[in-house]
Write a protein that holds these residues in place. Sequence first.
Motif, PDB file in Angstrom:
ATOM      1  N   LEU A 176       3.245  -0.290   0.810  1.00  0.00           N
ATOM      2  CA  LEU A 176       3.631  -0.016   2.200  1.00  0.00           C
ATOM      3  C   LEU A 176       2.730  -0.753   3.181  1.00  0.00           C
ATOM      4  N   LYS A 177       1.423  -0.721   2.944  1.00  0.00           N
ATOM      5  CA  LYS A 177       0.463  -1.316   3.877  1.00  0.00           C
ATOM      6  C   LYS A 177       0.489  -2.850   3.815  1.00  0.00           C
ATOM      7  N   SER A 178       0.663  -3.400   2.614  1.00  0.00           N
ATOM      8  CA  SER A 178       0.609  -4.860   2.464  1.00  0.00           C
ATOM      9  C   SER A 178       1.947  -5.524   2.752  1.00  0.00           C
ATOM     10  N   GLY A 179       3.042  -4.773   2.534  1.00  0.00           N
ATOM     11  CA  GLY A 179       4.363  -5.362   2.694  1.00  0.00           C
ATOM     12  C   GLY A 179       4.870  -6.034   1.435  1.00  0.00           C
ATOM     13  N   MET A 180       4.026  -6.086   0.393  1.00  0.00           N
ATOM     14  CA  MET A 180       4.447  -6.699  -0.878  1.00  0.00           C
ATOM     15  C   MET A 180       5.291  -5.716  -1.680  1.00  0.00           C
ATOM     16  N   PHE A 185       6.953 -10.771  -1.293  1.00  0.00           N
ATOM     17  CA  PHE A 185       7.398  -9.877  -0.223  1.00  0.00           C
ATOM     18  C   PHE A 185       8.889  -9.574  -0.300  1.00  0.00           C
ATOM     19  N   ILE A 186       9.528 -10.009  -1.389  1.00  0.00           N
ATOM     20  CA  ILE A 186      10.945  -9.702  -1.588  1.00  0.00           C
ATOM     21  C   ILE A 186      11.067  -8.384  -2.317  1.00  0.00           C
ATOM     22  N   LYS A 187      11.728  -7.412  -1.660  1.00  0.00           N
ATOM     23  CA  LYS A 187      11.851  -6.084  -2.277  1.00  0.00           C
ATOM     24  C   LYS A 187      13.278  -5.864  -2.784  1.00  0.00           C
TER      25      LYS A 187
END
Length: 446
Positions: free
Chosen positions: A403-407, A444-446
């Motif tokens: 959540l914090k890193s965006g990864m 960063f692709i979820k």
Amino acid sequence: MESVFVCMNVDYVFLPLSAQYHVDHNRVHFYVDDSSVVSALQKCSHKITDTDGYKVCLCNIGNLTIYLVSQNIQVVLNRKTNMEAVIKIIEQNIPELTCLNLSNNRIHKLDELAELVTKVPNLKTLNLSHNELKSDRELDKLKGLKLVELWLTKNPLCDLFKDHASYISAVRQRFPRILKLDGDDLPPPIGFDVETPTTIPPCKGQTQKDLLKLLYCRYYSIYDSGDRQPLLDAYHDGASLSLTTPYSTQNPSRSSLGEYHKDSRNLKRLKDSTIRFRLLKHTRLNVVAFLNELPKTQHDIASLNVDVNTYTNTLLSFTVSGVFKEVAVDGKSRESTMAFSRVFITVPAGSTGLCIVNDQLFIRMATTEEIRRAFVAPAPTPSSSPVPTLTAPQQEMLTAFSLKSGMNLEWSQKCLQDNEWDFNRAAQIFTQLKTEGKIPDVAFIK
């Protein structure tokens, strides 16, 4: 008699305090309330000539503060003017104040102290012990303070609570960040902070859903810890809870859900309104007491899914679903994996939080596909090697880091593992690599 003394050669004009001014033969006794005036007067000693040609001796000049202390006189702050003067002094001289002791001042109302919220915004510790506060509603006047330590011992309001948990909860409703109360350390508060005074913030898009998921990772971390009592802080005083299992004609004792069937409030099975009412748990104390009686569990944090059902300025309803195992007394998990769906209805609480007013828990046996995917964390890189099972704290840390890193979870886990699950060190390395442009877009692709 009031007299104004002007010292020649010194730029000071002062007025002696009339309450302590008196004449004794050829001597005049008086006090001043400024130490700088005392110093200036002493420098004038033997430099002023009176009408008879004698040098005036200015000695043993008293400072008011020293006098009050010597006479055991206290300025009590339960008077409005006194308290306003103190707050003004703080505002003008030490607005960065972080700790304030107002104990033993016979304070019975906190109206004047409400100004501390704007004038002393950095205040973290406040001592109001040994005063005369009769209601916890007085604390509402200080709700804007971000206190981490508060003292209220020896106030009448402390005797109004039926138990210590209710006392802690009442304080935390006003000051959600409190970590120490009356000198005792409190368990860390559940992080339902939303940083909005009276309304719930917008909850649209994947980021907000991820935030809700993170908050309830913390909830289930406590739920699975073996001691569910700290969950008292998550529920409203008038909260209610119901538990439901699927309707079945099978003998409940032969089912893995047997422990839950006896408390199930499935309306298709129950026709007696009295039993329906009895199975509905009312008030937060009864809710948490009931949760403590349920079997110990281990939830698969990675399986949690959050859906927002209803959102208004004053209400937020969302559903958390996932899988869990029961944990036996010896610490081993039972073989059966169960699935759950839980609807939480929450409202704003205090100045920066949410609290649960209704909790509807539905438990069933997990499907074959859910069992296959349960308790298996994503691998850091594509590999034929078996995927290690993460502990509950590691799963929670993984979700928080993602959540914090965006990864995505895959790259977040790789970063944490490379840094031996040291969250702060992993965050530093991530920030450095991101600044240098060394993290690929695929992370960063979820």
